[in-house]
Design a protein around this motif. Structure first.
Motif, PDB file in Angstrom:
ATOM      1  N   ALA A 126      36.179  -4.467 -45.542  1.00  0.00           N
ATOM      2  CA  ALA A 126      34.829  -5.039 -45.476  1.00  0.00           C
ATOM      3  C   ALA A 126      34.841  -6.418 -44.822  1.00  0.00           C
ATOM      4  CB  ALA A 126      34.240  -5.137 -46.882  1.00  0.00           C
ATOM      5  N   GLU A 127      35.866  -7.218 -45.113  1.00  0.00           N
ATOM      6  CA  GLU A 127      35.967  -8.542 -44.490  1.00  0.00           C
ATOM      7  C   GLU A 127      36.216  -8.429 -42.984  1.00  0.00           C
ATOM      8  OE1 GLU A 127      38.969 -10.645 -46.648  1.00  0.00           O
ATOM      9  OE2 GLU A 127      37.777 -10.688 -48.480  1.00  0.00           O
ATOM     10  N   VAL A 128      37.063  -7.497 -42.578  1.00  0.00           N
ATOM     11  CA  VAL A 128      37.326  -7.290 -41.151  1.00  0.00           C
ATOM     12  C   VAL A 128      36.051  -6.818 -40.452  1.00  0.00           C
ATOM     13  CG1 VAL A 128      38.563  -5.801 -39.518  1.00  0.00           C
ATOM     14  CG2 VAL A 128      39.793  -6.880 -41.405  1.00  0.00           C
ATOM     15  N   GLN A 129      35.322  -5.922 -41.076  1.00  0.00           N
ATOM     16  CA  GLN A 129      34.067  -5.438 -40.494  1.00  0.00           C
ATOM     17  C   GLN A 129      33.059  -6.577 -40.366  1.00  0.00           C
ATOM     18  OE1 GLN A 129      33.601  -2.520 -39.172  1.00  0.00           O
ATOM     19  NE2 GLN A 129      31.479  -2.925 -38.617  1.00  0.00           N
ATOM     20  N   ALA A 130      32.995  -7.459 -41.349  1.00  0.00           N
ATOM     21  CA  ALA A 130      32.068  -8.597 -41.286  1.00  0.00           C
ATOM     22  C   ALA A 130      32.431  -9.529 -40.128  1.00  0.00           C
ATOM     23  CB  ALA A 130      32.072  -9.352 -42.608  1.00  0.00           C
ATOM     24  N   ASN A 141      31.357 -11.575 -34.668  1.00  0.00           N
ATOM     25  CA  ASN A 141      31.795 -11.773 -33.273  1.00  0.00           C
ATOM     26  C   ASN A 141      30.891 -11.026 -32.296  1.00  0.00           C
ATOM     27  OD1 ASN A 141      33.864 -13.420 -34.065  1.00  0.00           O
ATOM     28  ND2 ASN A 141      35.424 -11.802 -33.990  1.00  0.00           N
ATOM     29  N   ALA A 142      30.483  -9.830 -32.637  1.00  0.00           N
ATOM     30  CA  ALA A 142      29.601  -9.066 -31.763  1.00  0.00           C
ATOM     31  C   ALA A 142      28.252  -9.766 -31.630  1.00  0.00           C
ATOM     32  CB  ALA A 142      29.413  -7.657 -32.300  1.00  0.00           C
ATOM     33  N   ALA A 143      27.768 -10.353 -32.709  1.00  0.00           N
ATOM     34  CA  ALA A 143      26.496 -11.067 -32.656  1.00  0.00           C
ATOM     35  C   ALA A 143      26.599 -12.300 -31.772  1.00  0.00           C
ATOM     36  CB  ALA A 143      26.062 -11.455 -34.063  1.00  0.00           C
ATOM     37  N   VAL A 144      27.721 -12.995 -31.794  1.00  0.00           N
ATOM     38  CA  VAL A 144      27.921 -14.180 -30.959  1.00  0.00           C
ATOM     39  C   VAL A 144      27.951 -13.777 -29.498  1.00  0.00           C
ATOM     40  CG1 VAL A 144      29.575 -15.979 -30.320  1.00  0.00           C
ATOM     41  CG2 VAL A 144      29.066 -15.548 -32.726  1.00  0.00           C
ATOM     42  N   PHE A 145      28.630 -12.687 -29.155  1.00  0.00           N
ATOM     43  CA  PHE A 145      28.708 -12.240 -27.757  1.00  0.00           C
ATOM     44  C   PHE A 145      27.340 -11.786 -27.248  1.00  0.00           C
ATOM     45  CE2 PHE A 145      33.352 -11.717 -28.424  1.00  0.00           C
ATOM     46  CZ  PHE A 145      33.758 -12.517 -27.377  1.00  0.00           C
ATOM     47  N   ARG A 146      26.552 -11.127 -28.093  1.00  0.00           N
ATOM     48  CA  ARG A 146      25.230 -10.672 -27.685  1.00  0.00           C
ATOM     49  C   ARG A 146      24.258 -11.836 -27.514  1.00  0.00           C
ATOM     50  NH1 ARG A 146      24.492  -6.171 -32.048  1.00  0.00           N
ATOM     51  NH2 ARG A 146      25.769  -7.689 -32.989  1.00  0.00           N
ATOM     52  N   ALA A 147      24.423 -12.896 -28.286  1.00  0.00           N
ATOM     53  CA  ALA A 147      23.495 -14.016 -28.254  1.00  0.00           C
ATOM     54  C   ALA A 147      23.661 -14.868 -27.014  1.00  0.00           C
ATOM     55  CB  ALA A 147      23.670 -14.891 -29.484  1.00  0.00           C
ATOM     56  N   GLU A 148      24.804 -14.864 -26.400  1.00  0.00           N
ATOM     57  CA  GLU A 148      25.068 -15.699 -25.223  1.00  0.00           C
ATOM     58  C   GLU A 148      24.734 -14.976 -23.939  1.00  0.00           C
ATOM     59  OE1 GLU A 148      25.900 -18.851 -25.459  1.00  0.00           O
ATOM     60  OE2 GLU A 148      25.796 -18.586 -27.619  1.00  0.00           O
ATOM     61  N   PRO A 149      24.137 -15.694 -22.966  1.00  0.00           N
ATOM     62  CA  PRO A 149      23.885 -15.042 -21.674  1.00  0.00           C
ATOM     63  C   PRO A 149      25.203 -14.678 -20.996  1.00  0.00           C
ATOM     64  CG  PRO A 149      23.093 -17.343 -21.704  1.00  0.00           C
ATOM     65  CD  PRO A 149      23.690 -17.038 -23.024  1.00  0.00           C
ATOM     66  N   GLY A 150      25.266 -13.513 -20.436  1.00  0.00           N
ATOM     67  CA  GLY A 150      26.469 -13.043 -19.738  1.00  0.00           C
ATOM     68  C   GLY A 150      27.525 -12.506 -20.688  1.00  0.00           C
ATOM     69  N   GLY A 151      27.246 -12.487 -21.987  1.00  0.00           N
ATOM     70  CA  GLY A 151      28.206 -11.961 -22.952  1.00  0.00           C
ATOM     71  C   GLY A 151      29.360 -12.879 -23.245  1.00  0.00           C
ATOM     72  N   GLU A 152      29.343 -14.102 -22.762  1.00  0.00           N
ATOM     73  CA  GLU A 152      30.427 -15.048 -23.013  1.00  0.00           C
ATOM     74  C   GLU A 152      29.974 -16.068 -24.062  1.00  0.00           C
ATOM     75  OE1 GLU A 152      33.508 -15.060 -21.725  1.00  0.00           O
ATOM     76  OE2 GLU A 152      33.021 -13.208 -20.693  1.00  0.00           O
ATOM     77  N   PRO A 153      30.790 -16.347 -25.039  1.00  0.00           N
ATOM     78  CA  PRO A 153      30.398 -17.347 -26.034  1.00  0.00           C
ATOM     79  C   PRO A 153      30.433 -18.740 -25.428  1.00  0.00           C
ATOM     80  CG  PRO A 153      32.615 -16.548 -26.463  1.00  0.00           C
ATOM     81  CD  PRO A 153      32.060 -15.726 -25.324  1.00  0.00           C
TER      82      PRO A 153
END
Length: 152
Positions: A127-131, A136-148
Motif C-alpha cells: 500500500a505504501e509503494v502504491q501511494a 509520483n504519477a500525479a506530479v508528472f501529470r501536473a507539470e507541462p511536458g510531463g517533467e517535474p
C-alpha cells in the motif's frame, strides 16, 4: 518483525478456551468423568501447560514463533508441538472414550498467526509503494511536458 497486535488477541482467545477445557477436566465434566489415575493427572497437566504457552504468546505480544526475543518466543512453538504429541500419546493410554486431546489444533496457531502477520506487513508495504507511485504519477501529470519542476 514487529510485535503482534491481532495475533496477540488470537493467542489470548486460544489460551482462554484451553483454560476452560482445564476447568471442565477438573470438574470432570463430559468425557472426562471416566478418566482416572495418573493418565488423568498427566492430561490435565498437558492441557494446562498448553494454556500457559498460549498465554505467554499473548502476553509477550511476540507469539511463539518470533525472530527475536526470549527463548520461549523463538522456540515455544516446538515445545507446544511436543506437549500436544505427549497429550495424544496419553489419550491412547487411557481406556476411557475421550476425544483426541482438545489442544491438538493449538499446534497450528503459532504458524497461522505468523503467516497472518507476514501477510499484514506485506500488504502495508504494498500500500505504501502504491501511494508513492500515485503521488509520483500525479506530479508528472501536473507539470507541462510531463517533467517535474526542478527544486520541488
Amino acid at each position: 518483525m514487529p510485535k503482534l497486535k491481532l495475533g496477540a488477541a488470537f493467542y489470548g482467545l486460544a489460551a482462554i478456551a484451553t483454560t476452560v477445557t482445564v476447568v471442565l477436566m477438573l470438574v470432570r465434566q463430559g468425557p472426562w468423568a471416566d478418566v482416572h489415575g495418573w493418565v488423568f493427572g498427566a492430561l490435565v497437566a498437558v492441557v494446562a501447560l498448553s494454556a500457559v504457552f498460549l498465554a505467554v504468546g499473548a502476553v509477550t505480544r511476540r507469539g511463539l514463533i518470533a525472530d527475536d526475543g526470549p527463548w520461549i518466543c523463538r522456540h515455544g512453538w516446538a515445545v507446544l508441538v511436543g506437549v500436544t504429541v505427549l497429550g495424544f500419546v496419553l489419550t491412547l493410554l487411557t481406556d476411557a472414550d475421550i476425544p483426541w486431546l482438545p489442544t491438538s489444533p493449538a499446534v497450528f496457531i503459532p504458524h497461522w498467526i505468523r503467516r497472518l502477520q507476514e501477510k499484514y506487513w506485506e500488504g502495508r508495504v504494498e500500500a505504501e509503494v502504491q501511494a508513492v507511485r500515485e503521488r509520483n504519477a500525479a506530479v508528472f501529470r501536473a507539470e507541462p511536458g510531463g517533467e517535474p519542476r526542478s527544486g520541488s
